[in-house]
Design a protein around this motif. Structure first.
Motif, PDB file in Angstrom:
ATOM      1  N   ASP A  85     -24.180  51.749 -55.703  1.00 51.41           N
ATOM      2  CA  ASP A  85     -24.560  50.501 -56.360  1.00 51.41           C
ATOM      3  C   ASP A  85     -26.079  50.324 -56.338  1.00 51.41           C
ATOM      4  O   ASP A  85     -26.686  49.956 -57.354  1.00 51.41           O
ATOM      5  N   ARG A  86     -26.692  50.569 -55.186  1.00 51.83           N
ATOM      6  CA  ARG A  86     -28.155  50.476 -55.139  1.00 51.83           C
ATOM      7  C   ARG A  86     -28.800  51.554 -56.013  1.00 51.83           C
ATOM      8  O   ARG A  86     -29.855  51.325 -56.608  1.00 51.83           O
ATOM      9  N   THR A 101     -28.963  50.200 -59.524  1.00 51.91           N
ATOM     10  CA  THR A 101     -29.988  49.170 -59.717  1.00 51.91           C
ATOM     11  C   THR A 101     -31.388  49.776 -59.684  1.00 51.91           C
ATOM     12  O   THR A 101     -32.292  49.303 -60.383  1.00 51.91           O
ATOM     13  N   TYR A 120     -34.172  53.312 -49.954  1.00 51.01           N
ATOM     14  CA  TYR A 120     -32.714  53.240 -49.922  1.00 51.01           C
ATOM     15  C   TYR A 120     -32.109  54.439 -49.188  1.00 51.01           C
ATOM     16  O   TYR A 120     -31.062  54.312 -48.528  1.00 51.01           O
ATOM     17  N   SER A 179     -29.922  44.337 -44.756  1.00 51.78           N
ATOM     18  CA  SER A 179     -29.995  44.399 -46.210  1.00 51.78           C
ATOM     19  C   SER A 179     -31.059  43.455 -46.777  1.00 51.78           C
ATOM     20  O   SER A 179     -31.738  43.788 -47.760  1.00 51.78           O
ATOM     21  N   SER A 234     -34.283  44.713 -49.061  1.00 52.16           N
ATOM     22  CA  SER A 234     -34.550  44.192 -50.395  1.00 52.16           C
ATOM     23  C   SER A 234     -35.963  43.639 -50.514  1.00 52.16           C
ATOM     24  O   SER A 234     -36.607  43.772 -51.562  1.00 52.16           O
ATOM     25  N   TRP A 285     -25.508  40.347 -50.287  1.00 51.03           N
ATOM     26  CA  TRP A 285     -24.894  41.659 -50.529  1.00 51.03           C
ATOM     27  C   TRP A 285     -24.266  42.210 -49.250  1.00 51.03           C
ATOM     28  O   TRP A 285     -23.160  42.748 -49.270  1.00 51.03           O
ATOM     29  N   LEU A 296     -28.849  43.574 -57.755  1.00 46.13           N
ATOM     30  CA  LEU A 296     -27.671  43.621 -56.876  1.00 46.13           C
ATOM     31  C   LEU A 296     -26.853  42.337 -56.994  1.00 46.13           C
ATOM     32  O   LEU A 296     -25.643  42.344 -56.747  1.00 46.13           O
TER      33      LEU A 296
END
Length: 281
Positions: A21-22, A25, A41, A132, A136, A161, A240
């Motif tokens: 998912d990251r 993005t 990440y 998290s 971010s 998230w 996200l």
């Protein structure tokens, strides 16, 4: 025959495999900054799976200590030969990233080695923010927005998230006798922990999950309330939130039963593309 597409870096491949998912993005981050985000990440993916990668807590502590020493080396000009460390070093040097957030993230990950549930929702949220949420914010710093509304929104989205991810992973954690459910909520709703470890659904457990995901939803609303203060160029760092909405819907459709959640379908890049084109998140 070559496809004409550039090969993914080691860090990008690691993120695609372990944090898809990251990864998606990150594709919306400007190309010049994307590799630094992949490095962040990939570092997070390395330390986040510490608990699953070791058989004993002491081995997890050794693994985290390795990363602490690797981080120290980056800031002392003694970079270890490891593709993620090298990628992280480039990000630190190119974007003048401070050391403290990385230390915060590593310290918070040490909590993964303790199977004691968080005392309350505030403690769980603090853990989510330190992991998290911190990640971010650092990614938003790479985008050129280290403070103000963009950084605050990134922290909120990242924290939400993590809360959502932890609720989606209740069954996975329960299989190894681990709980990330707030202890006070477990007591308030009279949740039988043995039942959780035996993967037995219950309305009481569902209510705990709902309490946590409701808080995640509040954090997302707070992040979106800042939209008018966030430059359009920074909003790609908040996508996200779009994927978080999808997971919240799935949890609600399952009546908040963590054992009834469908296997997560691959995120749809088209939806992210549309949100990005609209300057939304």
């Amino acid at each position: 025959m070559s496809s004409g597409k550039p090969a993914l870096s080691y860090c990008a491949q690691e993120v695609r495999e372990h944090d898809h998912d990251r990864y998606l993005t990150a594709l919306f981050v400007p190309a010049a900054r994307r590799e630094a985000v992949f490095a962040l990440y990939a570092f997070n993916a390395e330390v986040a799976r510490t608990r699953e990668a070791v058989s004993e807590p002491i081995l997890g502590q050794i693994r985290l200590q390795w990363w602490r020493e690797a981080l120290e080396g980056i800031y002392q000009g003694e970079v270890r030969e490891h593709p993620v460390v090298e990628g992280l070093n480039a990000a630190v040097q190119n974007y003048d990233l401070e050391r403290t957030p990385f230390e915060t993230l590593l310290d918070a990950r040490a909590a993964d080695l303790d199977d004691t549930p968080p005392a309350n929702l505030a403690s769980l949220e603090a853990y989510a923010e330190a992991t998290s949420g911190t990640l971010s914010v650092v990614a938003m710093t790479v985008l050129g927005y280290p403070d103000g509304a963009p950084a605050r929104a990134a922290q909120l989205v990242g924290t939400a998230w993590a809360l959502i991810g932890l609720m989606r992973a209740v069954g996975f954690h329960a299989q190894s006798q681990r709980l990330y459910l707030p202890d006070d909520l477990l007591q308030d709703h009279s949740v039988d922990r043995r039942g959780v470890f035996n993967l037995k659904p219950s309305p009481a457990l569902n209510q705990v999950v709902r309490d946590v995901t409701d808080r995640a939803g509040e954090l997302l609303l707070e992040a979106r309330a800042l939209k008018g203060e966030i430059p359009r160029a920074a909003r790609c760092g908040l996508l996200l939130a779009t994927l978080a909405d999808r997971h919240l819907r799935d949890i609600a459709r399952a009546d908040y039963d963590p054992f009834a959640l469908p296997a997560a379908a691959p995120a749809q890049p088209l939806r992210l593309t549309l949100r990005s084109l609209r300057g939304a998140y």
